[in-house]
Design a protein around this motif. Structure first.
Motif, PDB file in Angstrom:
ATOM      1  N   PRO A   6     -16.531   1.185  -5.711  1.00  0.00           N
ATOM      2  CA  PRO A   6     -17.420   1.588  -4.607  1.00  0.00           C
ATOM      3  C   PRO A   6     -18.354   0.477  -4.170  1.00  0.00           C
ATOM      4  N   TYR A   7     -18.559  -0.521  -5.024  1.00  0.00           N
ATOM      5  CA  TYR A   7     -19.476  -1.610  -4.660  1.00  0.00           C
ATOM      6  C   TYR A   7     -18.723  -2.882  -4.232  1.00  0.00           C
ATOM      7  N   PHE A   8     -17.412  -2.787  -4.109  1.00  0.00           N
ATOM      8  CA  PHE A   8     -16.570  -3.876  -3.581  1.00  0.00           C
ATOM      9  C   PHE A   8     -16.617  -5.162  -4.417  1.00  0.00           C
ATOM     10  N   VAL A   9     -17.084  -5.074  -5.646  1.00  0.00           N
ATOM     11  CA  VAL A   9     -17.196  -6.284  -6.474  1.00  0.00           C
ATOM     12  C   VAL A   9     -15.792  -6.777  -6.858  1.00  0.00           C
ATOM     13  N   LEU A  10     -14.958  -5.865  -7.345  1.00  0.00           N
ATOM     14  CA  LEU A  10     -13.620  -6.289  -7.791  1.00  0.00           C
ATOM     15  C   LEU A  10     -12.767  -6.811  -6.639  1.00  0.00           C
ATOM     16  N   PRO A  11     -12.728  -6.137  -5.478  1.00  0.00           N
ATOM     17  CA  PRO A  11     -11.952  -6.715  -4.372  1.00  0.00           C
ATOM     18  C   PRO A  11     -12.403  -8.136  -4.018  1.00  0.00           C
TER      19      PRO A  11
ATOM     20  N   VAL B  30       0.835  -1.198   0.000  1.00  0.00           N
ATOM     21  CA  VAL B  30       0.000   0.000   0.000  1.00  0.00           C
ATOM     22  C   VAL B  30       0.870   1.249   0.000  1.00  0.00           C
ATOM     23  N   ALA B  31       1.938   1.188   0.815  1.00  0.00           N
ATOM     24  CA  ALA B  31       2.847   2.338   0.889  1.00  0.00           C
ATOM     25  C   ALA B  31       3.548   2.552  -0.445  1.00  0.00           C
ATOM     26  N   CYS B  32       3.915   1.419  -1.089  1.00  0.00           N
ATOM     27  CA  CYS B  32       4.647   1.527  -2.357  1.00  0.00           C
ATOM     28  C   CYS B  32       3.765   2.102  -3.459  1.00  0.00           C
ATOM     29  N   GLY B  33       2.492   2.005  -3.270  1.00  0.00           N
ATOM     30  CA  GLY B  33       1.593   2.483  -4.314  1.00  0.00           C
ATOM     31  C   GLY B  33       1.571   3.988  -4.441  1.00  0.00           C
ATOM     32  N   GLY B  34       2.207   4.664  -3.535  1.00  0.00           N
ATOM     33  CA  GLY B  34       2.207   6.127  -3.611  1.00  0.00           C
ATOM     34  C   GLY B  34       0.999   6.688  -2.894  1.00  0.00           C
ATOM     35  N   GLY B  35       1.198   7.766  -2.254  1.00  0.00           N
ATOM     36  CA  GLY B  35       0.118   8.326  -1.462  1.00  0.00           C
ATOM     37  C   GLY B  35      -0.797   9.195  -2.296  1.00  0.00           C
ATOM     38  N   GLU B  36      -1.692   9.823  -1.615  1.00  0.00           N
ATOM     39  CA  GLU B  36      -2.647  10.704  -2.287  1.00  0.00           C
ATOM     40  C   GLU B  36      -2.283  12.140  -1.963  1.00  0.00           C
ATOM     41  N   GLU B  37      -0.992  12.411  -1.812  1.00  0.00           N
ATOM     42  CA  GLU B  37      -0.588  13.750  -1.412  1.00  0.00           C
ATOM     43  C   GLU B  37      -0.844  14.745  -2.540  1.00  0.00           C
ATOM     44  N   ASN B  38      -1.252  15.915  -2.153  1.00  0.00           N
ATOM     45  CA  ASN B  38      -1.460  16.965  -3.124  1.00  0.00           C
ATOM     46  C   ASN B  38      -1.008  18.285  -2.541  1.00  0.00           C
ATOM     47  N   TRP B  39      -1.082  19.289  -3.356  1.00  0.00           N
ATOM     48  CA  TRP B  39      -0.705  20.607  -2.880  1.00  0.00           C
ATOM     49  C   TRP B  39      -1.948  21.336  -2.349  1.00  0.00           C
ATOM     50  N   PRO B  40      -1.775  22.360  -1.568  1.00  0.00           N
ATOM     51  CA  PRO B  40      -2.930  23.054  -1.002  1.00  0.00           C
ATOM     52  C   PRO B  40      -3.574  23.993  -2.023  1.00  0.00           C
ATOM     53  N   GLY B  41      -4.794  24.374  -1.726  1.00  0.00           N
ATOM     54  CA  GLY B  41      -5.433  25.431  -2.508  1.00  0.00           C
ATOM     55  C   GLY B  41      -5.246  26.743  -1.769  1.00  0.00           C
ATOM     56  N   VAL B  42      -4.865  27.787  -2.478  1.00  0.00           N
ATOM     57  CA  VAL B  42      -4.685  29.091  -1.812  1.00  0.00           C
ATOM     58  C   VAL B  42      -5.537  30.145  -2.522  1.00  0.00           C
TER      59      VAL B  42
ATOM     60  N   VAL C  31      -5.584  -4.564  -0.521  1.00  0.00           N
ATOM     61  CA  VAL C  31      -4.908  -3.636  -1.445  1.00  0.00           C
ATOM     62  C   VAL C  31      -5.886  -3.177  -2.535  1.00  0.00           C
ATOM     63  N   ALA C  32      -6.676  -4.126  -3.039  1.00  0.00           N
ATOM     64  CA  ALA C  32      -7.652  -3.775  -4.088  1.00  0.00           C
ATOM     65  C   ALA C  32      -8.705  -2.808  -3.557  1.00  0.00           C
ATOM     66  N   LEU C  33      -9.022  -2.947  -2.282  1.00  0.00           N
ATOM     67  CA  LEU C  33      -9.994  -2.026  -1.672  1.00  0.00           C
ATOM     68  C   LEU C  33      -9.419  -0.622  -1.542  1.00  0.00           C
ATOM     69  N   SER C  34      -8.092  -0.566  -1.324  1.00  0.00           N
ATOM     70  CA  SER C  34      -7.464   0.722  -1.027  1.00  0.00           C
ATOM     71  C   SER C  34      -7.066   1.481  -2.285  1.00  0.00           C
ATOM     72  N   TYR C  35      -6.871   0.751  -3.384  1.00  0.00           N
ATOM     73  CA  TYR C  35      -6.333   1.410  -4.580  1.00  0.00           C
ATOM     74  C   TYR C  35      -7.310   1.388  -5.737  1.00  0.00           C
ATOM     75  N   SER C  36      -6.816   1.895  -6.848  1.00  0.00           N
ATOM     76  CA  SER C  36      -7.668   2.034  -8.016  1.00  0.00           C
ATOM     77  C   SER C  36      -8.189   0.673  -8.487  1.00  0.00           C
ATOM     78  N   SER C  37      -9.379   0.689  -9.068  1.00  0.00           N
ATOM     79  CA  SER C  37      -9.975  -0.541  -9.585  1.00  0.00           C
ATOM     80  C   SER C  37      -9.112  -1.130 -10.692  1.00  0.00           C
ATOM     81  N   GLY C  38      -8.340  -0.288 -11.370  1.00  0.00           N
ATOM     82  CA  GLY C  38      -7.446  -0.762 -12.421  1.00  0.00           C
ATOM     83  C   GLY C  38      -6.466  -1.783 -11.880  1.00  0.00           C
ATOM     84  N   LEU C  39      -6.016  -1.552 -10.669  1.00  0.00           N
ATOM     85  CA  LEU C  39      -5.088  -2.480 -10.028  1.00  0.00           C
ATOM     86  C   LEU C  39      -5.792  -3.808  -9.728  1.00  0.00           C
TER      87      LEU C  39
END
Lengths: 407, 358
Positions: B152-157, A27-39, B211-219
């Motif tokens: 969102p419907y958890f089918v793929l996971p 999960v960590a290797c997948g990269g986070g969802e970090e983004n920049w702020p809105g100002v 992992v499938a739940l946490s990431y994109s459905s593409g994965l």
């Protein structure tokens, strides 16, 4: 060492734990969802609003915190200010209306989601772009297109309802542009009320703001993550594309001209003196395009940086009234250029007034504040220790302060 | 690692363009291509693992013999690997080579789907050939899914969990009954490995589901495609057994297990407490023969530590045994009925061997 030696003494619980650790690593290797702020700043340039993670923070020009709004979910879009209220969408697809003075919530719109036995599920449409408003409606882009909330005549404590939704072929990250004849931006424009939307599906749409129906759409040939720039004088829109172009189109959706850039153009082009258009691309090129009736005239372009210039340039007048263009790159270098002087001094170089590094990626669109000791250029990135940095426009870009997330 | 992600992201985007800008087809095709590309490595790894599996009983005997002398044990192990032409790391190396590719593939899917502005910004640096810009960002809508976001419907996971479980279950041998091993015996390395595999069968699908739940459905589509390919691949290689899904054994496995059990029972009855009188060398070699037969008969078969010494007879004597004639004599002096009852066993073993080869 043989694996059997290792496994022999490991109980099953350890195997399980190792796999759980593996999952976390993946999960960590997948990269986070970090983004920049809105100002965003007020029209008087005396207050700054930072939307980042679950908070909206209001600061004055000296970095004094005025209030903090906790939104329960992530914010990315810059807030929009109208009639003493802030409006902003979040990662759950909700729209928040906040009192500008107190930071109190006025209302919260939550999209309906499917539910089963009290358990909510279904797609969440994140709102990543700023909203747009007219007197009756609030318009916002999400993962599926653009929607409108009816916000007129809301009683105290009431929550607005969804008025309409219009599906595009991809997400809308750019702020929609609302225009009508009474628009303060272009008072002389002869146009029926229209909502213009730039989508990542590569199209610009013109919608009826009351019904949400399409009037026209035009394919730009590339994703449109940035917003539309309005040229009142020529009744035109300018937009940058991920296909490496800046396109001029009229208000009927006809493409007037297109200019090919070296790389993706993300930031919204900036109009200066109704005669010049400035924009940058993701390979570090800065462009100055003369605007003529036929479309684009003479073009100056120079490689300002080796890094991406994501944001729109900021054009601000200094204390002497001279226009200065400020822009930052992905390595945190911020450049200030005098627009009254010839900047394009050779094929390779650009004359720079000052250049400073903010120790953070310079990713946000730039805004400015009127500080006690002169104007401050505000720019932000992903590093939470220096989430937003204020540089002095007059003093060679010296850092006035930096805002740390959570401070 | 960065370059791997860049290359794979570029390939994925090219496939997306070629396949009519259908991101689902692009991910499926991408997974198939990557699995085919690393197939030689997968096969090499499997061959190596099989060899190691065949040597597991020998290894166990070495461990028993030199349990008090670690240094000697290590020497003997290396010697055994050398003699059998096995590199103990040969199974790991292909895996190590595959890992960056698989991680890169994972990251490439996330990067190319670009669910956030930051990811889209990074993608610009990843494209290695020009002319792909008009394909960015990919149209990530497929059925009810936004492939850049979790289902969102958890089918793929759920499908990820099911296909991972099926793949693991079809490949994993059934556990042997505990009473087949003597209580005072140390744990069998093969059994240990099996135990670990069984843990994996339960936990790995859940891990990937998480992992499938946490990431994109593409994965998730990648995981499902990869699992289906794995099931097909192993089935084509004759290594998967659908009966294992239902906790059943195939007729072949049942027969082998019955033979192994009867052999063990006979031997146990015959050897009784006189086990210590059997020379270590003969026992070890007997174990090797049986282990090899068992391994060849079916890679999923549990290798038994207790093996009749009479299986030595049809095999050419090793140098070691030749040098210990008295021990051999002592072994042959074991009860006659054991000799008679087990005299046919080598032939049976050979039959079993040839059947499995066919």
């Amino acid at each position: 060492m043989n694996v059997f030696h290792l496994s022999k003494n490991l109980p099953r619980a350890w195997h399980a734990m190792a796999l759980v650790v593996l999952a976390l690593v993946l999960v960590a290797c997948g990269g986070g969802e970090e983004n920049w702020p809105g100002v965003t700043t007020t029209s008087d340039n005396d207050r700054l609003y930072i939307s980042y993670k679950e908070q909206i923070v209001s600061l004055d020009a000296e970095k004094e915190r005025l209030w903090t709004y906790d939104g329960d979910d992530k914010f990315f879009a810059p807030v929009v200010i109208r009639d003493g209220r802030l409006y902003v969408g979040d990662y759950e697809g909700r729209i928040h209306a906040i009192d500008q003075e107190s930071g109190d919530r006025i209302w919260l719109y939550e999209p309906e989601r499917d539910s089963f036995m009290g358990f909510e599920f279904g797609a969440v449409d994140r709102v990543l772009g700023s909203v747009a408003l007219n007197d009756e409606r609030l318009f916002f882009g999400d993962e599926h297109g653009v929607s409108a909330l009816y916000i007129a005549d809301l009683e105290d404590g009431a929550t607005p309802e969804l008025d309409w939704s219009f599906e595009t072929g991809h997400s809308v990250w750019a702020q929609p542009l609302y225009l009508d004849q009474e628009s303060e931006i272009c008072p002389d424009l002869d146009i029926a009320p229209t909502l213009f939307v730039a989508s990542l599906d590569q199209k610009v749409y013109a919608l009826d703001p009351e019904e949400g129906t399409e009037r026209w759409s035009t394919d730009m040939g590339g994703g449109l993550p940035g917003g539309l720039t309005l040229d009142c004088e020529r009744s035109r829109l300018y937009v940058g594309t991920l296909n490496g172009e800046v396109i001029a189109l009229d208000l009927d959706g006809e493409i007037v001209d297109r200019y090919e850039t070296e790389s993706w153009v993300w930031g919204k082009p900036v109009l200066f003196n109704d005669s010049m258009l400035y924009f940058a691309d993701l390979e570090g090129w800065l462009y100055e395009v003369e605007l003529v009736d036929e479309g684009f005239g003479e073009v100056n372009k120079r490689r300002l940086s080796e890094e991406s210039l994501r944001a729109s340039p900021l054009i601000v007048e200094d204390a002497a009234g001279d226009p200065v263009l400020v822009i930052g790159d992905k390595e945190g270098e911020v450049y200030a250029l005098d627009l009254n002087e010839p900047n394009w001094i050779s094929d390779r170089d650009v004359k720079v007034r000052w250049r400073k590094n903010i120790d953070n990626k310079a990713l946000t669109d730039l805004v400015w504040l009127d500080g006690e000791e002169g104007q401050l250029v505000i720019i932000g990135g992903e590093e939470e220790d220096r989430l937003v940095v204020a540089l002095r426009l007059e003093d060679g870009g010296d850092r006035a302060w930096s805002y740390k997330y959570g401070d | 690692m960065g370059i791997i992600i860049d290359v794979l992201s570029t390939i994925l985007l090219v496939l997306y363009g070629v396949l009519g800008q259908n991101v689902f087809l692009a991910i499926v095709a991408f997974t198939v291509i990557i699995r085919l590309a690393i197939l030689p490595l997968t096969l090499k790894q499997q061959r190596s693992m099989k060899k190691m599996q065949e040597l597991a009983p020998k290894l166990r005997q070495l461990q028993q013999k030199y349990k008090d002398d670690r240094e000697r044990l290590a020497q003997e192990q290396m010697k055994m690997y050398r003699e059998n032409g096995v590199n103990p790391f040969a199974g790991c190396l292909p895996l190590l080579i595959q890992l960056p590719i698989l991680f890169g593939l994972w990251r490439a899917i996330i990067a190319t789907l670009a669910s956030s502005p930051e990811q889209l910004l990074e993608l610009q640096d990843r494209l290695l050939i020009s002319g792909l810009d008009h394909l960015v960002p990919m149209n990530n809508t497929f059925l009810w899914l936004n492939l850049a976001l979790p289902d969102p419907y958890f089918v793929l996971p759920v499908f990820v969990v099911i296909t991972t479980y099926i793949q693991q279950k079809m490949l994993m041998p059934l556990p042997e009954k505990k009473d087949q091993r003597k209580s005072n015996e140390p744990p069998d390395p093969a059994e240990q490995a099996q135990q670990m595999t069984r843990s994996m069968t339960t936990i790995m699908p859940l891990v990937l589901g998480f992992v499938a739940l946490s990431y994109s459905s593409g994965l998730a589509i990648y995981f499902i495609t990869s699992n289906v390919i794995g099931i097909i691949q192993y089935s084509a290689m004759g290594k998967a057994d659908i009966r294992r899904l239902f906790g059943q054994e195939s007729a072949k496995t049942k027969e082998e297990r019955a033979k192994a059990k009867s052999a063990t029972t006979t031997e146990d009855a015959a050897t009784g407490d006189d086990d210590e009188e059997i020379p270590q060398t003969e026992r070890r070699e007997a174990g090797m023969v049986a282990a090899t037969e068992a391994a060849v008969a079916g890679p999923s078969r549990q290798l038994k530590p207790g093996i009749s010494i009479t299986t030595l007879k049809p095999n050419p004597p090793s140098n070691e045994r030749r040098s210990s004639g008295t021990s051999g004599a002592s072994a042959s002096k074991k009860p006659a009925k054991k000799s008679s009852s087990s005299g046919s066993r080598p032939r049976k073993s050979k039959k079993s061997k040839s059947r499995s080869r066919r």
